[in-house]
Motif scaffolding. Structure first.
Motif, mmCIF file in Angstrom:
data_model
loop_
_atom_site.group_PDB
_atom_site.id
_atom_site.type_symbol
_atom_site.label_atom_id
_atom_site.label_comp_id
_atom_site.label_asym_id
_atom_site.label_seq_id
_atom_site.Cartn_x
_atom_site.Cartn_y
_atom_site.Cartn_z
ATOM 1 N N ALA A 151 -6.623 -8.152 7.979
ATOM 2 C CA ALA A 151 -5.285 -8.304 8.320
ATOM 3 C C ALA A 151 -4.636 -6.783 8.739
ATOM 4 O O ALA A 151 -5.297 -6.032 8.226
ATOM 5 N N GLU A 152 -3.766 -6.969 9.509
ATOM 6 C CA GLU A 152 -3.130 -5.492 9.754
ATOM 7 C C GLU A 152 -2.393 -5.265 8.483
ATOM 8 O O GLU A 152 -1.664 -5.798 8.112
ATOM 9 N N ALA A 153 -2.802 -3.996 8.029
ATOM 10 C CA ALA A 153 -2.494 -3.608 6.660
ATOM 11 C C ALA A 153 -1.714 -2.463 6.714
ATOM 12 O O ALA A 153 -2.053 -1.449 7.531
ATOM 13 N N VAL A 154 -1.123 -1.845 5.561
ATOM 14 C CA VAL A 154 -0.632 -0.418 5.413
ATOM 15 C C VAL A 154 -1.028 0.116 4.077
ATOM 16 O O VAL A 154 -0.792 -0.650 3.068
ATOM 17 N N GLU A 155 -1.660 1.244 3.941
ATOM 18 C CA GLU A 155 -1.912 1.725 2.784
ATOM 19 C C GLU A 155 -0.820 2.970 2.519
ATOM 20 O O GLU A 155 -0.176 3.677 3.107
ATOM 21 N N VAL A 156 0.059 2.508 1.076
ATOM 22 C CA VAL A 156 0.912 3.197 0.761
ATOM 23 C C VAL A 156 0.718 3.947 -0.578
ATOM 24 O O VAL A 156 0.262 3.570 -1.356
ATOM 25 N N VAL A 157 0.762 5.449 -0.113
ATOM 26 C CA VAL A 157 0.543 6.482 -1.444
ATOM 27 C C VAL A 157 1.813 6.791 -1.830
ATOM 28 O O VAL A 157 2.686 7.244 -1.072
ATOM 29 N N PHE A 158 1.865 6.662 -3.093
ATOM 30 C CA PHE A 158 3.323 6.904 -3.709
ATOM 31 C C PHE A 158 3.510 7.862 -5.020
ATOM 32 O O PHE A 158 2.333 7.811 -5.713
ATOM 33 N N ASN A 159 4.585 8.496 -5.301
ATOM 34 C CA ASN A 159 4.636 9.315 -6.686
ATOM 35 C C ASN A 159 5.345 8.338 -7.535
ATOM 36 O O ASN A 159 6.449 7.788 -7.269
ATOM 37 N N PRO A 160 4.315 7.806 -8.474
ATOM 38 C CA PRO A 160 5.003 6.736 -9.564
ATOM 39 C C PRO A 160 6.198 7.347 -10.595
ATOM 40 O O PRO A 160 6.756 6.656 -11.147
ATOM 41 N N LYS A 161 6.311 8.536 -10.275
ATOM 42 C CA LYS A 161 7.694 9.020 -11.169
ATOM 43 C C LYS A 161 8.807 8.991 -10.224
ATOM 44 O O LYS A 161 9.827 9.147 -11.097
ATOM 45 N N GLN A 162 8.725 8.636 -9.115
ATOM 46 C CA GLN A 162 9.960 8.393 -8.326
ATOM 47 C C GLN A 162 10.011 6.959 -7.668
ATOM 48 O O GLN A 162 11.041 6.671 -7.671
ATOM 49 N N VAL A 163 8.946 6.367 -7.646
ATOM 50 C CA VAL A 163 9.168 4.831 -7.209
ATOM 51 C C VAL A 163 7.882 4.119 -7.688
ATOM 52 O O VAL A 163 6.577 4.691 -7.755
ATOM 53 N N GLY A 164 8.096 2.950 -8.330
ATOM 54 C CA GLY A 164 6.816 2.449 -9.072
ATOM 55 C C GLY A 164 6.251 1.367 -8.227
ATOM 56 O O GLY A 164 6.743 0.882 -7.203
ATOM 57 N N TYR A 165 5.090 0.974 -8.561
ATOM 58 C CA TYR A 165 4.340 -0.193 -7.906
ATOM 59 C C TYR A 165 5.127 -1.331 -7.792
ATOM 60 O O TYR A 165 5.187 -1.965 -6.939
ATOM 61 N N GLY A 166 5.713 -1.748 -8.948
ATOM 62 C CA GLY A 166 6.659 -2.983 -9.100
ATOM 63 C C GLY A 166 7.793 -2.770 -8.052
ATOM 64 O O GLY A 166 8.361 -3.839 -7.360
ATOM 65 N N GLN A 167 8.449 -1.778 -7.934
ATOM 66 C CA GLN A 167 9.472 -1.631 -7.149
ATOM 67 C C GLN A 167 9.260 -1.751 -5.594
ATOM 68 O O GLN A 167 9.909 -2.205 -4.835
ATOM 69 N N LEU A 168 7.913 -1.076 -5.134
ATOM 70 C CA LEU A 168 7.325 -1.309 -3.790
ATOM 71 C C LEU A 168 7.203 -2.895 -3.467
ATOM 72 O O LEU A 168 7.384 -3.133 -2.490
#
Length: 246
Positions: A111-128
Motif C-alpha cells: 500500500a502507499e504508506a507513510v512512516e510517522v516518527v513522533f515525540n510521544p511527550k508531545q503527541v501520542g500514538y493514540g492521538q495520531l
C-alpha cells in the motif's frame, strides 16, 4: 494516481476527468466530494479518542499507516505538532517490489504508506490514530480513496509491535461500537510488515505542488480539516523531508 499530471490551469476539465459529480462546501469551510457512481466520501469530523494508548517511552516512536495516496497522508501528518518526520513509502509487500511503478499495479501487496516518527511527550500514538481516522482519510472505503482504486490505496495500519497492534485493533472496535461512521470501518491491521521509503520525487509532494489539481482537490482539504478540527495540534510550518536531508 492517474490524472495527477493535470495542471490547475485546466481545473474545470480536471474536475470532470477526476470523476467528481459535485463539490459540496460544508460548514466551517470543509469540502465533501460526491463522486460519479453514487459513492460519497465521509465528511471529515473529529471522532472519539482511543480509550487507551501505547506506553510512553523516552525518545521517539514510529507509526506506519496507509490511507490512499501517500501525498496527502504525508502532507497532513507533516503539520501535526510533535511529529518529527513523515516519509512517503510502501508497506505490505517485499523489498523487490517496493517501487512506485510496481506498487501501482495493485499486485505487490504494498500500500502507499507513510512512516510517522513522533515525540510521544508531545503527541501520542493514540492521538495520531484519532487524527488518521478523523481527517486524513475515509476508513470506510474498501481498497479505494476517492478516485484512486486498488489494494495499493487501502486503509491499513502496520504496527511495529504487539502493543501498537492491540491499541489499533481496540480503537477500531471502539469506533465501530460508538457508531463513529455511517459505514463499517475497512481498515486492516497488518503486523510484521516492513516500510520502504518511496522515491525522492514523491517526498513533500503536497507541499511542493499546492496548485496541482489532484493536490488542490483531494489533499489540501485534509490539511484544512486538521487545522479546523485539531487546532491545538496543528502547526502552520510543516516538517519536511527536504529539511531533514539538508
Amino acid at each position: 494516481m492517474k490524472y495527477r499530471q493535470k495542471t490547475r490551469s485546466a481545473s474545470v476539465g480536471a474536475i470532470a476527468h477526476l470523476g467528481i459529480a459535485a463539490l459540496v462546501v460544508l460548514g466551517g469551510g470543509g469540502v465533501a466530494l460526491k463522486l460519479n457512481g453514487g459513492s460519497k466520501l465521509e465528511e471529515a469530523k473529529q471522532v472519539p479518542k482511543p480509550l487507551h494508548d501505547v506506553t510512553t517511552t523516552a525518545g521517539t516512536q514510529t507509526l506506519v499507516l496507509a490511507g490512499g495516496c501517500f501525498w496527502g497522508v504525508q502532507g497532513a501528518f507533516q503539520h501535526v505538532v510533535g511529529v518529527v518526520s513523515a516519509t512517503a513509502g510502501y508497506a505490505g509487500g517485499s523489498a523487490a517490489t517496493a517501487t512506485y511503478e510496481m506498487t501501482e499495479t495493485g499486485q505487490t501487496g504494498h500500500a502507499e504508506a507513510v512512516e510517522v516518527v513522533f515525540n510521544p511527550k508531545q503527541v501520542g500514538y493514540g492521538q495520531l490514530l484519532q487524527i488518521f481516522f478523523s481527517v486524513v482519510h475515509d476508513p470506510t472505503q474498501v481498497d479505494q480513496q476517492g478516485p484512486d482504486v486498488g489494494k495499493q490505496y487501502r486503509s491499513a495500519i502496520f504496527p511495529l509491535n504487539d502493543e501498537q497492534a492491540e491499541v489499533a485493533s481496540d480503537y477500531i472496535t471502539q469506533l465501530g461500537k460508538e457508531g463513529a461512521f455511517s459505514r463499517p470501518i475497512a481498515t486492516s491491521i497488518e503486523l510484521g510488515k516492513t516500510f520502504y521509503r518511496a522515491e525522492a520525487y514523491h517526498q513533500d509532494y503536497a507541499y511542493n505542488n499546492p496548485d496541482q489539481p489532484y493536490v488542490y482537490i483531494y489533499e489540501q482539504p485534509k490539511i484544512d480539516a486538521l487545522k479546523r478540527l485539531f487546532p491545538g495540534q496543528y502547526r502552520e510550518r510543516p516538517v519536511l523531508v527536504a529539511d531533514r536531508a539538508g
